[in-house]
Design a protein around this motif. Sequence first.
Motif, PDB file in Angstrom:
ATOM      1  N   GLY A  39       0.804  -1.224   0.000  1.00 16.61           N
ATOM      2  CA  GLY A  39       0.000   0.000   0.000  1.00 16.61           C
ATOM      3  C   GLY A  39       0.831   1.266   0.000  1.00 16.61           C
ATOM      4  O   GLY A  39       0.297   2.359   0.142  1.00 16.61           O
ATOM      5  N   LEU A  40       2.141   1.134  -0.176  1.00 15.43           N
ATOM      6  CA  LEU A  40       3.020   2.303  -0.259  1.00 15.43           C
ATOM      7  C   LEU A  40       3.381   2.538  -1.710  1.00 15.43           C
ATOM      8  O   LEU A  40       3.892   1.648  -2.391  1.00 15.43           O
ATOM      9  N   ARG A  41       3.101   3.732  -2.200  1.00 13.97           N
ATOM     10  CA  ARG A  41       3.437   4.147  -3.563  1.00 13.97           C
ATOM     11  C   ARG A  41       4.439   5.289  -3.448  1.00 13.97           C
ATOM     12  O   ARG A  41       4.149   6.293  -2.804  1.00 13.97           O
ATOM     13  N   VAL A  42       5.611   5.129  -4.041  1.00  8.80           N
ATOM     14  CA  VAL A  42       6.676   6.120  -3.922  1.00  8.80           C
ATOM     15  C   VAL A  42       6.960   6.729  -5.287  1.00  8.80           C
ATOM     16  O   VAL A  42       7.265   6.015  -6.242  1.00  8.80           O
ATOM     17  N   VAL A  43       6.840   8.048  -5.371  1.00  9.79           N
ATOM     18  CA  VAL A  43       7.219   8.788  -6.578  1.00  9.79           C
ATOM     19  C   VAL A  43       8.522   9.508  -6.238  1.00  9.79           C
ATOM     20  O   VAL A  43       8.556  10.347  -5.348  1.00  9.79           O
ATOM     21  N   THR A  44       9.584   9.131  -6.939  1.00 12.84           N
ATOM     22  CA  THR A  44      10.900   9.685  -6.663  1.00 12.84           C
ATOM     23  C   THR A  44      11.249  10.711  -7.732  1.00 12.84           C
ATOM     24  O   THR A  44      11.191  10.410  -8.922  1.00 12.84           O
ATOM     25  N   LEU A  45      11.588  11.919  -7.286  1.00 11.62           N
ATOM     26  CA  LEU A  45      11.848  13.022  -8.212  1.00 11.62           C
ATOM     27  C   LEU A  45      12.940  12.698  -9.223  1.00 11.62           C
ATOM     28  O   LEU A  45      12.846  13.096 -10.380  1.00 11.62           O
ATOM     29  N   GLU A  46      13.957  11.957  -8.809  1.00 14.78           N
ATOM     30  CA  GLU A  46      15.085  11.674  -9.698  1.00 14.78           C
ATOM     31  C   GLU A  46      14.870  10.456 -10.583  1.00 14.78           C
ATOM     32  O   GLU A  46      15.721  10.144 -11.412  1.00 14.78           O
ATOM     33  N   GLY A  47      13.773   9.759 -10.402  1.00 21.23           N
ATOM     34  CA  GLY A  47      13.485   8.602 -11.246  1.00 21.23           C
ATOM     35  C   GLY A  47      13.245   7.339 -10.460  1.00 21.23           C
ATOM     36  O   GLY A  47      13.644   7.209  -9.310  1.00 21.23           O
ATOM     37  N   ALA A  48      12.585   6.383 -11.108  1.00 22.40           N
ATOM     38  CA  ALA A  48      12.202   5.131 -10.462  1.00 22.40           C
ATOM     39  C   ALA A  48      13.408   4.294 -10.064  1.00 22.40           C
ATOM     40  O   ALA A  48      13.380   3.626  -9.032  1.00 22.40           O
ATOM     41  N   ALA A  49      14.476   4.308 -10.860  1.00 24.41           N
ATOM     42  CA  ALA A  49      15.658   3.499 -10.524  1.00 24.41           C
ATOM     43  C   ALA A  49      16.252   3.958  -9.200  1.00 24.41           C
ATOM     44  O   ALA A  49      16.571   3.141  -8.329  1.00 24.41           O
TER      45      ALA A  49
END
Length: 124
Positions: A39-49
């Motif tokens: 249930g945790l969705r993480v959007v990373t500013l620098e990219g998914a990798a």
Amino acid sequence: FAPPRGEPAVLMVSSVSCDYCDQALRDAARLAGGRPLPGLRVVTLEGAAGGAEMLARTGVRGAWVAEPAGSADRVLLTFRVPGTPVFAVVDSAGRVTRVVPGYPGSAGVEEMVGTMLGRSRTSN
């Protein structure tokens, strides 16, 4: 972002250079006791990798990671977010019910872990 209907989630906007993001993820992993956090969705500013590396480094398993669609979106998201981390708790209908800007401390992360674990708690 919207989780499938009936599945509350926590969306986290993060940055790989954010020490508070690391701490919040370490707290979540510790509180989950090694269980996956679907249930945790993480959007990373620098990219998914970079986000995937951050999740692995902090011990978070089973979370979903994404990135801005392109460089223009990355710039817009970077400057629209007042800082990282930012958490948004989404209910089973896909509505944002709570926004938590900044690191909420271990107790604040603990309040969201039930949702991160995939439990159907929408009161977080």
